[in-house]
Design a protein around this motif. Structure first.
Motif, short mmCIF file in Angstrom:
data_model
loop_
_atom_site.label_atom_id
_atom_site.label_comp_id
_atom_site.label_asym_id
_atom_site.label_seq_id
_atom_site.Cartn_x
_atom_site.Cartn_y
_atom_site.Cartn_z
N LEU A 176 40.95 32.60 26.97
CA LEU A 176 39.68 32.05 26.48
C LEU A 176 38.55 33.08 26.54
N MET A 177 38.54 33.85 27.63
CA MET A 177 37.47 34.83 27.84
C MET A 177 37.76 36.16 27.15
N ARG A 178 38.98 36.33 26.65
CA ARG A 178 39.41 37.58 26.02
C ARG A 178 39.31 38.76 26.99
N VAL A 179 39.81 38.52 28.21
CA VAL A 179 39.89 39.56 29.24
C VAL A 179 41.29 39.53 29.83
N SER A 180 41.60 40.48 30.69
CA SER A 180 42.91 40.50 31.32
C SER A 180 42.98 39.48 32.46
N LYS A 181 44.20 39.13 32.84
CA LYS A 181 44.37 38.23 33.98
C LYS A 181 43.83 38.87 35.25
N MET A 182 43.97 40.19 35.36
CA MET A 182 43.46 40.88 36.55
C MET A 182 41.95 40.71 36.67
N THR A 183 41.25 40.73 35.55
CA THR A 183 39.80 40.52 35.56
C THR A 183 39.47 39.14 36.10
N VAL A 184 40.23 38.13 35.68
CA VAL A 184 40.01 36.77 36.17
C VAL A 184 40.30 36.70 37.67
N TYR A 185 41.39 37.32 38.11
CA TYR A 185 41.70 37.33 39.54
C TYR A 185 40.57 38.00 40.33
N ARG A 186 40.03 39.10 39.82
CA ARG A 186 38.92 39.77 40.50
C ARG A 186 37.71 38.84 40.60
N MET A 187 37.41 38.13 39.51
CA MET A 187 36.27 37.22 39.50
C MET A 187 36.48 36.09 40.51
N ILE A 188 37.71 35.61 40.64
CA ILE A 188 38.02 34.56 41.62
C ILE A 188 37.81 35.11 43.03
N HIS A 189 38.38 36.28 43.30
CA HIS A 189 38.28 36.85 44.65
C HIS A 189 36.85 37.26 45.01
N ASN A 190 36.05 37.61 44.00
CA ASN A 190 34.64 37.96 44.25
C ASN A 190 33.76 36.72 44.38
N GLY A 191 34.30 35.55 44.08
CA GLY A 191 33.52 34.33 44.16
C GLY A 191 32.72 34.02 42.90
N ASP A 192 32.97 34.75 41.82
CA ASP A 192 32.26 34.52 40.56
C ASP A 192 32.77 33.27 39.85
N ILE A 193 34.03 32.92 40.08
CA ILE A 193 34.64 31.74 39.48
C ILE A 193 35.29 30.94 40.60
N PRO A 194 34.96 29.66 40.74
CA PRO A 194 35.63 28.85 41.76
C PRO A 194 37.07 28.57 41.32
N ALA A 195 37.97 28.52 42.27
CA ALA A 195 39.38 28.26 41.96
C ALA A 195 40.04 27.55 43.13
N VAL A 196 41.11 26.84 42.81
CA VAL A 196 41.90 26.14 43.80
C VAL A 196 43.27 26.80 43.85
N ARG A 197 43.74 27.08 45.02
CA ARG A 197 45.07 27.69 45.16
C ARG A 197 46.11 26.58 45.18
N VAL A 198 47.10 26.72 44.31
CA VAL A 198 48.21 25.77 44.23
C VAL A 198 49.48 26.59 44.42
#
Length: 69
Positions: free
Chosen positions: A18-40
């Motif tokens: 959706l964001m047209r970025v890599s999965k690694m970018t999304v993981y970085r944003m999650i770990h930096n607290g930029d995007i909230p996420a739930v671990r399943v």
């Protein structure tokens, strides 16, 4: 035809697409607290509300983004 709604949670891969970025970018944003996420288990899910908010902020900050087809 009604607009298809997002599921309650999206995967990292779906958000990256959706964001047209890599999965690694999304993981970085999650770990930096930029995007909230739930671990399943060993993976993450991002709440739909966070996706909508993130995309709205992106659109507001850049008037040249077009979503849809």
């Amino acid at each position: 035809m009604p607009q298809q709604s997002l599921p309650r949670f999206v995967t990292v891969a779906e958000l990256a697409e959706l964001m047209r970025v890599s999965k690694m970018t999304v993981y970085r944003m999650i770990h930096n607290g930029d995007i909230p996420a739930v671990r399943v288990g060993k993976s993450y899910r991002v709440p739909r509300a966070a996706v909508v908010q993130l995309l709205e902020v992106d659109i507001a900050n850049s008037g040249d983004i077009a979503i849809g087809g």
